[in-house]
Design an enzyme around this catalytic site. Structure first.
Site, PDB file in Angstrom:
ATOM      1  N   THR A   6      -9.681 -52.906 -14.307  1.00  0.00           N
ATOM      2  CA  THR A   6      -9.625 -52.124 -15.800  1.00  0.00           C
ATOM      3  C   THR A   6      -7.960 -52.680 -16.170  1.00  0.00           C
ATOM      4  OG1 THR A   6      -9.844 -50.794 -17.796  1.00  0.00           O
ATOM      5  CG2 THR A   6      -9.163 -49.809 -15.555  1.00  0.00           C
ATOM      6  N   GLY A  22     -26.902 -62.016 -21.400  1.00  0.00           N
ATOM      7  CA  GLY A  22     -26.310 -60.584 -20.845  1.00  0.00           C
ATOM      8  C   GLY A  22     -26.234 -59.855 -21.840  1.00  0.00           C
ATOM      9  N   ASP A  72     -18.682 -53.519 -28.691  1.00  0.00           N
ATOM     10  CA  ASP A  72     -18.362 -54.948 -28.505  1.00  0.00           C
ATOM     11  C   ASP A  72     -18.569 -55.755 -28.977  1.00  0.00           C
ATOM     12  OD1 ASP A  72     -17.644 -53.928 -25.688  1.00  0.00           O
ATOM     13  OD2 ASP A  72     -19.679 -53.441 -24.532  1.00  0.00           O
ATOM     14  N   TYR A 130     -11.109 -62.449 -20.448  1.00  0.00           N
ATOM     15  CA  TYR A 130      -9.880 -61.899 -21.613  1.00  0.00           C
ATOM     16  C   TYR A 130      -8.569 -62.859 -21.010  1.00  0.00           C
ATOM     17  CZ  TYR A 130     -12.090 -57.565 -19.580  1.00  0.00           C
ATOM     18  OH  TYR A 130     -12.540 -56.574 -19.707  1.00  0.00           O
ATOM     19  N   GLY A 174     -25.478 -68.327 -22.057  1.00  0.00           N
ATOM     20  CA  GLY A 174     -25.759 -66.607 -22.110  1.00  0.00           C
ATOM     21  C   GLY A 174     -25.866 -65.726 -22.497  1.00  0.00           C
ATOM     22  N   LYS A 181     -24.338 -49.630 -18.454  1.00  0.00           N
ATOM     23  CA  LYS A 181     -23.977 -49.757 -20.234  1.00  0.00           C
ATOM     24  C   LYS A 181     -25.434 -49.871 -20.733  1.00  0.00           C
ATOM     25  CE  LYS A 181     -20.796 -52.791 -21.879  1.00  0.00           C
ATOM     26  NZ  LYS A 181     -19.407 -53.624 -22.390  1.00  0.00           N
ATOM     27  N   ASN A 188     -21.434 -49.111 -24.670  1.00  0.00           N
ATOM     28  CA  ASN A 188     -20.194 -48.720 -24.757  1.00  0.00           C
ATOM     29  C   ASN A 188     -19.355 -47.396 -24.556  1.00  0.00           C
ATOM     30  OD1 ASN A 188     -19.035 -49.420 -26.357  1.00  0.00           O
ATOM     31  ND2 ASN A 188     -17.776 -51.210 -25.852  1.00  0.00           N
TER      32      ASN A 188
HETATM   33  P1  NAP Z   1     -24.264 -59.874 -17.948  1.00  0.00           P
HETATM   34  O1  NAP Z   1     -25.064 -59.023 -18.410  1.00  0.00           O
HETATM   35  O2  NAP Z   1     -24.287 -60.173 -16.859  1.00  0.00           O
HETATM   36  O3  NAP Z   1     -25.146 -61.397 -17.928  1.00  0.00           O
HETATM   37  C1  NAP Z   1     -23.990 -62.306 -16.817  1.00  0.00           C
HETATM   38  C2  NAP Z   1     -24.699 -63.890 -17.791  1.00  0.00           C
HETATM   39  O4  NAP Z   1     -23.821 -65.235 -17.357  1.00  0.00           O
HETATM   40  C3  NAP Z   1     -25.851 -63.769 -17.594  1.00  0.00           C
HETATM   41  O5  NAP Z   1     -26.826 -63.961 -18.736  1.00  0.00           O
HETATM   42  C4  NAP Z   1     -26.171 -64.782 -16.666  1.00  0.00           C
HETATM   43  O6  NAP Z   1     -27.597 -65.699 -15.853  1.00  0.00           O
HETATM   44  C5  NAP Z   1     -24.779 -65.764 -16.844  1.00  0.00           C
HETATM   45  N1  NAP Z   1     -23.955 -66.088 -15.168  1.00  0.00           N
HETATM   46  C6  NAP Z   1     -23.728 -65.279 -14.695  1.00  0.00           C
HETATM   47  N2  NAP Z   1     -22.844 -66.150 -13.267  1.00  0.00           N
HETATM   48  C7  NAP Z   1     -23.383 -67.322 -13.653  1.00  0.00           C
HETATM   49  C8  NAP Z   1     -23.230 -68.387 -13.380  1.00  0.00           C
HETATM   50  N3  NAP Z   1     -23.432 -68.635 -11.730  1.00  0.00           N
HETATM   51  N4  NAP Z   1     -23.830 -69.930 -13.895  1.00  0.00           N
HETATM   52  C9  NAP Z   1     -24.506 -68.904 -15.358  1.00  0.00           C
HETATM   53  N5  NAP Z   1     -24.911 -68.459 -15.728  1.00  0.00           N
HETATM   54  C10 NAP Z   1     -24.365 -67.120 -15.250  1.00  0.00           C
HETATM   55  O7  NAP Z   1     -22.878 -59.610 -18.257  1.00  0.00           O
HETATM   56  P2  NAP Z   1     -22.273 -59.584 -19.348  1.00  0.00           P
HETATM   57  O8  NAP Z   1     -22.033 -57.943 -19.433  1.00  0.00           O
HETATM   58  O9  NAP Z   1     -23.014 -60.159 -20.646  1.00  0.00           O
HETATM   59  O10 NAP Z   1     -21.005 -60.429 -19.343  1.00  0.00           O
HETATM   60  C11 NAP Z   1     -20.311 -61.460 -19.691  1.00  0.00           C
HETATM   61  C12 NAP Z   1     -18.424 -61.999 -19.636  1.00  0.00           C
HETATM   62  O11 NAP Z   1     -18.286 -61.401 -20.510  1.00  0.00           O
HETATM   63  C13 NAP Z   1     -18.168 -61.726 -18.652  1.00  0.00           C
HETATM   64  O12 NAP Z   1     -17.085 -62.796 -18.014  1.00  0.00           O
HETATM   65  C14 NAP Z   1     -17.623 -60.252 -18.311  1.00  0.00           C
HETATM   66  O13 NAP Z   1     -15.923 -60.163 -17.667  1.00  0.00           O
HETATM   67  C15 NAP Z   1     -17.087 -60.268 -20.544  1.00  0.00           C
HETATM   68  N6  NAP Z   1     -17.100 -59.505 -21.345  1.00  0.00           N
HETATM   69  C16 NAP Z   1     -15.782 -59.565 -22.016  1.00  0.00           C
HETATM   70  C17 NAP Z   1     -15.944 -57.776 -22.495  1.00  0.00           C
HETATM   71  C18 NAP Z   1     -14.285 -58.294 -23.656  1.00  0.00           C
HETATM   72  O14 NAP Z   1     -14.486 -57.067 -24.378  1.00  0.00           O
HETATM   73  N7  NAP Z   1     -13.371 -59.206 -23.733  1.00  0.00           N
HETATM   74  C19 NAP Z   1     -16.591 -57.251 -22.643  1.00  0.00           C
HETATM   75  C20 NAP Z   1     -17.898 -57.759 -22.014  1.00  0.00           C
HETATM   76  C21 NAP Z   1     -18.051 -59.021 -20.987  1.00  0.00           C
HETATM   77  P3  NAP Z   1     -28.766 -65.292 -15.378  1.00  0.00           P
HETATM   78  O15 NAP Z   1     -29.978 -64.073 -16.675  1.00  0.00           O
HETATM   79  O16 NAP Z   1     -29.092 -66.619 -14.942  1.00  0.00           O
HETATM   80  O17 NAP Z   1     -28.503 -64.144 -14.743  1.00  0.00           O
END
Ligand code: NAP
Length: 274
Positions: free
Chosen positions: A20, A133, A107, A221, A131, A71, A92
């Site tokens: 973090t 998620g 977020d 990031y 995505g 979350k 969050n």
């Molecule tokens: P999450 O809830 O686990 O969702 C991940 C998503 O990515 C799902 O739709 C998943 O598909 C897809 N995915 C995972 N691995 C994959 C792969 N190898 N190929 C294709 N699709 C894939 O995660 P999240 O919390 O949404 O986070 C997603 C990204 O956003 C992360 O990299 C995280 O670091 C970033 N993030 C950044 C911030 C910020 O403040 N900048 C805040 C939150 C998150 P399935 O549904 O098929 O599993």
């Protein structure tokens, strides 16, 4: 940092939390504002989340941030939910007001602020999120209301269909793409998958399909291979660093009722990512 007998704690609960950048950002802000508070990361395994939330009351924490995997699962342990967090179904940020814990989600709003400050306006634009998620849900909540049309693509299509159905209830036009063969027609594309966390990851889309008019955003990031390739194609790019900053600034404001020192927080983050 000076710890006194009155220092209050703000915290991050996640599992893992070692990566973090939030402590450096929030501690710089507390210090700059002369607030007797400090921000600490806690590694909280899922089975101890209930006790960790109890400790917010027991130890009079100012509040906490939540990250993966807490979350959604934290919601039953809270006293109240802000309207937007309830709609997004994820929290969050928790604010502790005299033992009453209210959940918020900064977020999505943080992402929108990161676009705004770079002069990117989603209003009336065609937006694609890759995505489906938690973060896609948080940003989709705002983008579906603001954009002309929002398209979701996810490797597991059912998850994109289910999210599209939820987001459509906000009144926006939301659809699901079967593949990413054609990117023409999109004005803004957001990668909301972890693809790009590692430099050796596959790209979430074919960069040859990018047009220079498209704004390409990544929630990760650092500068991902996707952002580098998009830049090479002449696209404007937005990294996830701005979303990280603004979700933190909005959480800081909720905890302290003070205007957050955004530039101090930004410099603190940059000192860790450069
Ligand atoms: P999450 O809830 O686990 O969702 C991940 C998503 O990515 C799902 O739709 C998943 O598909 C897809 N995915 C995972 N691995 C994959 C792969 N190898 N190929 C294709 N699709 C894939 O995660 P999240 O919390 O949404 O986070 C997603 C990204 O956003 C992360 O990299 C995280 O670091 C970033 N993030 C950044 C911030 C910020 O403040 N900048 C805040 C939150 C998150 P399935 O549904 O098929 O599993």
């Amino acid at each position: 940092m000076r710890i006194t007998g009155k220092t209050r704690v703000a915290a991050l609960f996640g599992y893992p939390v070692e990566h973090t950048l939030s402590p450096v950002m929030h501690n710089a802000a507390f210090d700059h504002m002369g607030l007797d508070c400090c921000y600490l990361p806690f590694s909280v395994p899922p089975e101890t989340l209930r006790q960790a939330v109890e400790s917010i009351r027991a130890l009079s924490f100012v509040g906490v941030n939540l990250t993966i995997p807490h979350k959604e699962t934290v919601i039953p342990f809270l006293d109240a939910l802000d309207k937007e967090a309830a709609a997004i179904e994820a929290v969050n940020t928790i604010v502790n007001r005299e033992g009453r814990l209210t959940g918020y989600n900064t977020d999505g709003k943080g992402f929108m602020r990161s676009l705004e400050e770079l002069g990117v306006n989603a209003a009336g634009r065609n937006v694609l999120i890759i995505g489906a998620g938690g973060s896609s849900r948080a940003i989709g909540f705002y983008l579906s209301r603001e954009a002309k049309a929002l398209t979701l693509y996810n490797r597991s299509r059912e998850k994109a269909e289910s999210l599209a159905a939820d987001l459509s209830s906000t009144g926006g036009e939301v659809s699901v793409a079967a593949d990413l063969g054609h990117l023409r027609g999109f004005d803004i594309i957001v990668n909301a998958t972890p693809l790009g966390l590692k430099q050796c990851d596959l790209l979430p889309l074919d960069p040859d399909a990018l047009e220079p008019t498209i704004v390409v955003c990544d929630l990760i990031y650092h500068k991902t291979p996707l952002l580098s390739q998009a830049e090479a194609k002449g696209c404007k790019t937005v990294s996830g660093a701005g979303m990280l900053l603004w979700q933190g600034a909005l959480a800081f404001e909720l905890w302290t009722d003070r205007i957050p020192p955004v530039e101090i927080m930004r410099s603190a983050l940059l000192s860790q990512t450069d």
